[in-house]
Write an enzyme that holds these catalytic residues in place. Structure first.
Site, short mmCIF file in Angstrom:
data_model
loop_
_atom_site.label_atom_id
_atom_site.label_comp_id
_atom_site.label_asym_id
_atom_site.label_seq_id
_atom_site.Cartn_x
_atom_site.Cartn_y
_atom_site.Cartn_z
N GLU A 175 0.84 -1.21 0.00
CA GLU A 175 0.00 0.00 0.00
C GLU A 175 0.87 1.25 0.00
O GLU A 175 0.54 2.24 -0.65
CB GLU A 175 -0.96 0.02 1.21
CG GLU A 175 -1.88 -1.19 1.33
CD GLU A 175 -2.94 -1.28 0.23
OE1 GLU A 175 -2.96 -0.41 -0.66
OE2 GLU A 175 -3.72 -2.25 0.24
N ARG A 179 0.30 3.63 -3.16
CA ARG A 179 -0.42 4.88 -2.84
C ARG A 179 0.55 6.02 -2.58
O ARG A 179 0.45 7.09 -3.19
CB ARG A 179 -1.33 4.67 -1.62
CG ARG A 179 -2.35 3.56 -1.85
CD ARG A 179 -3.37 3.49 -0.73
NE ARG A 179 -4.02 2.19 -0.74
CZ ARG A 179 -5.30 1.97 -0.49
NH1 ARG A 179 -6.09 2.95 -0.19
NH2 ARG A 179 -5.81 0.75 -0.51
N ASP A 309 -4.13 -9.90 -8.58
CA ASP A 309 -4.39 -8.92 -9.65
C ASP A 309 -3.22 -8.13 -10.21
O ASP A 309 -2.85 -8.26 -11.37
CB ASP A 309 -5.52 -7.96 -9.21
CG ASP A 309 -5.35 -7.41 -7.78
OD1 ASP A 309 -4.27 -7.60 -7.19
OD2 ASP A 309 -6.30 -6.78 -7.26
N GLU A 441 -12.38 -0.51 -10.06
CA GLU A 441 -12.06 -1.41 -11.18
C GLU A 441 -13.03 -1.32 -12.36
O GLU A 441 -12.60 -1.43 -13.51
CB GLU A 441 -11.96 -2.87 -10.69
CG GLU A 441 -10.77 -3.15 -9.79
CD GLU A 441 -10.95 -2.66 -8.35
OE1 GLU A 441 -12.12 -2.41 -7.96
OE2 GLU A 441 -9.95 -2.50 -7.64
C1 DMJ Z 1 -6.49 -0.29 -5.20
O1 DMJ Z 1 -5.84 0.08 -4.04
C2 DMJ Z 1 -5.51 -0.77 -6.23
O2 DMJ Z 1 -6.09 -0.68 -7.46
C3 DMJ Z 1 -5.05 -2.18 -5.96
O3 DMJ Z 1 -4.22 -2.68 -6.98
C4 DMJ Z 1 -6.19 -3.14 -5.75
N1 DMJ Z 1 -7.43 -2.50 -5.65
C5 DMJ Z 1 -7.55 -1.32 -4.85
C6 DMJ Z 1 -8.91 -0.71 -4.97
O4 DMJ Z 1 -9.91 -1.62 -5.13
#
Ligand code: DMJ
Length: 537
Positions: A175, A179, A309, A441
């Site tokens: 994160e 972020r 993902d 998404e």
């Molecule tokens: C986000 O923090 C990012 O896109 C992450 O890769 C996975 N999904 C969350 C939001 O749903």
């Protein structure tokens, strides 16, 4: 006489017709101009006019989005735009999204400024990530894109004075990378203020501590810049979503250590994937990873959603970020192998609904779950971004079908907002978990599909989602919240930072001209922070 009166009648009719023609033309021109004027209304003025009742609606809704939609309908009906200028008719929707962001930002500023995330109903805040200013930093480039310069300056001043990672709690490496590091780097690219790069470099240095594992794969979390003793388990997404941000940091600071550390880690995952492909196994990596003393071990659970993902996303995006050089062809080919395996192994067409979805699976078991996570709805966008070469049509077809399913996840709920996962059974799509998390998404995928195909359906669907957010997740006292139940509409009390950095940014961009953040020049990190694409060597 008869002839005369016929001629007279004809003349009267012609005069009436030409008067009507001039009148209609004038009316058409007038309304079009008025709409253009409205498009220029400053969001603050729009919001305050609405709250004064000036924009109250026929349908008696207090929503400013509704009014904008009405204006747009008149505009579109009276003057169908030539195809090459059709984008201008979405200016009002773009303004509406800017208003949504401004309102959400005001709420964050008032009740939580500097705190990680806001609780808009209780008007408190929560340090979900260990008190590292997440929403301030995650929002920087959205503030710039939306032209909110004063708020941007205020955020930068906060970073200069307060930003630190020296906290006593354990902080997530993933994160903090996507972020904080991603947010600071992208803001620095848009506004090269030294304080932003210094903060990014400080974040990168703190993150380097996470690579001090036997394999070089980053640990899941760190406390006080050190590896926690129990740093043994991580996930594919946590371990494989670092290299884009660290490459950009190295490029901007000219210090190779960041890229080198993250590349060594990514290499561990690539080699495992290549080994599996050579052995004839499924070209996907399991999501659970154990960091052992001398090796890493993988579980057996496969998912393109939670915990998996962004590893797949970065395989593609690293190739794009580096300018698609031949030396990176390996990434592109591996990405294609994983997409082919995903389509073969995890993509299901539900017989009852006719919808295709991406389930979760296990390596040696043929069947997959009947559940699709909202998180997996980034896949249509990724496929639309990466569809090139002989597989173009196949990937675009899957992208479009999956995007339709993800869109149905919103449409089929009474609140018109999707649950965090959907299940498919008895001929229906159900809300498998009841929550709606304000995640990006689906609008992210609609954005990529719009940019790729130019089909207005994706803008129309995005607009329906914007309206639903306004209708079902808006807090009476201001801001937007998650829902606890997408069927009853019961509200939670939380605005995640990705609502500011991703959901509203993608919504804003889908209604903007395509030369705002053009995809031939920028690539988004997984938290929607755009980085400039490097020129291929
Ligand atoms: C986000 O923090 C990012 O896109 C992450 O890769 C996975 N999904 C969350 C939001 O749903």
């Amino acid at each position: 006489m008869v002839l005369k009166s016929r001629t007279y009648a004809l003349m009267v009719m012609m005069a009436w017709a030409s008067t009507m023609f001039v009148l209609l033309k004038h009316l058409q021109y007038g309304i079009t101009e008025r709409s253009r004027e409205n498009a220029k209304i400053k969001p603050q003025a729009l919001v305050s006019n609405i709250s004064r009742g000036k924009f109250l609606l026929r349908e008696n809704t207090t929503s400013y989005l509704g009014k904008v939609e009405d204006e747009n309908k008149i505009y579109v009906q009276l003057e169908p735009e030539p195809i090459n200028s059709i984008q201008t008719s979405w200016d009002l929707q773009r303004e509406a999204v800017r208003c949504m962001f401004q309102e959400a930002w005001t709420v964050y500023k008032k009740h939580a400024f500097g705190c990680d995330e806001v609780l808009p109903i209780s008007m408190k805040c929560v340090d979900s990530f260990g008190n590292i200013g997440t929403t301030v930093i995650d929002s920087l480039d959205t503030l710039i894109l939306l032209g909110l310069e004063d708020d941007f300056k205020e955020a930068v001043a906060w970073i200069a004075e307060h930003y630190t990672l020296q906290r006593s709690t354990k902080i997530s490496v993933f994160e903090t990378t996507i972020r904080n590091l991603g947010g600071l780097l992208s803001a620095y690219n848009l506004r090269p203020l030294p304080v932003l790069l210094e903060a990014a470099e400080m974040t990168g240095e703190w993150l380097l501590g996470a690579y001090a594992t036997p394999s070089g794969l980053p640990a899941f979390a760190m406390g006080l810049g050190e590896l926690p003793k129990d740093a043994k388990s991580t996930s594919l997404a946590d371990a494989g979503t670092q290299l884009l941000e660290h490459s950009e940091l190295s490029n901007l600071t000219k210090r190779h250590i960041f890229k080198d550390s993250a590349k060594k880690a990514f290499e561990v995952l690539l080699q495992e994937l290549e080994k599996r492909i050579q052995d004839g196994r499924t070209a996907l990596l399991p999501v659970d990873i154990q960091l052992m003393e001398s090796s890493v071990s993988f579980g057996g659970f496969l998912s393109i959603g939670p915990k998996g993902d962004s590893f797949y996303e970065y395989l593609l995006k690293l190739w794009i970020y580096e300018g698609k050089p031949e030396s990176m062809e390996r990434y592109r080919l591996l990405w294609e192998s994983t997409m082919d395996a995903m389509i073969e192994k995890l993509l299901v067409r539900d017989a009852g609904t006719g919808l295709v979805y991406l389930g979760d699976g296990k390596e040696n078991i043929k069947s997959v779950s009947n559940r699709m996570h909202h998180l997996a709805c980034f896949v249509p966008g990724m496929l639309a971004l990466g569809a090139e070469g002989p597989n173009t049509e196949k990937y675009l077809q899957v992208a479009k079908e999956l995007a339709y399913t993800c869109w149905q996840m919103y449409q089929l709920q009474p609140t018109k907002l999707a649950a965090d996962s959907a299940s498919f059974s008895s001929g229906r799509l159900w809300a498998a978990s009841r929550r709606h998390c304000l995640r990006p998404e689906v609008v992210e995928s609609l954005f990529y599909l719009w940019r790729r195909t130019g089909d207005p359906i994706y803008r129309e669907q995005a607009w329906e989602i914007a309206k639903a957010l306004n209708q079902s997740s808006r807090v009476a006292t201001g801001g937007f919240t998650t829902l606890l139940n997408v069927e009853s509409g019961e509200k939670g009390d939380f605005t995640p930072s990705f609502f500011y950095s991703e959901t509203l940014k993608y919504l804003y961009l889908i209604f903007s001209p395509n030369d705002i953040v053009p995809l031939q020049d920028f690539v988004f990190n997984t938290e929607a922070h755009p980085f400039p694409i490097r020129k291929a060597e």
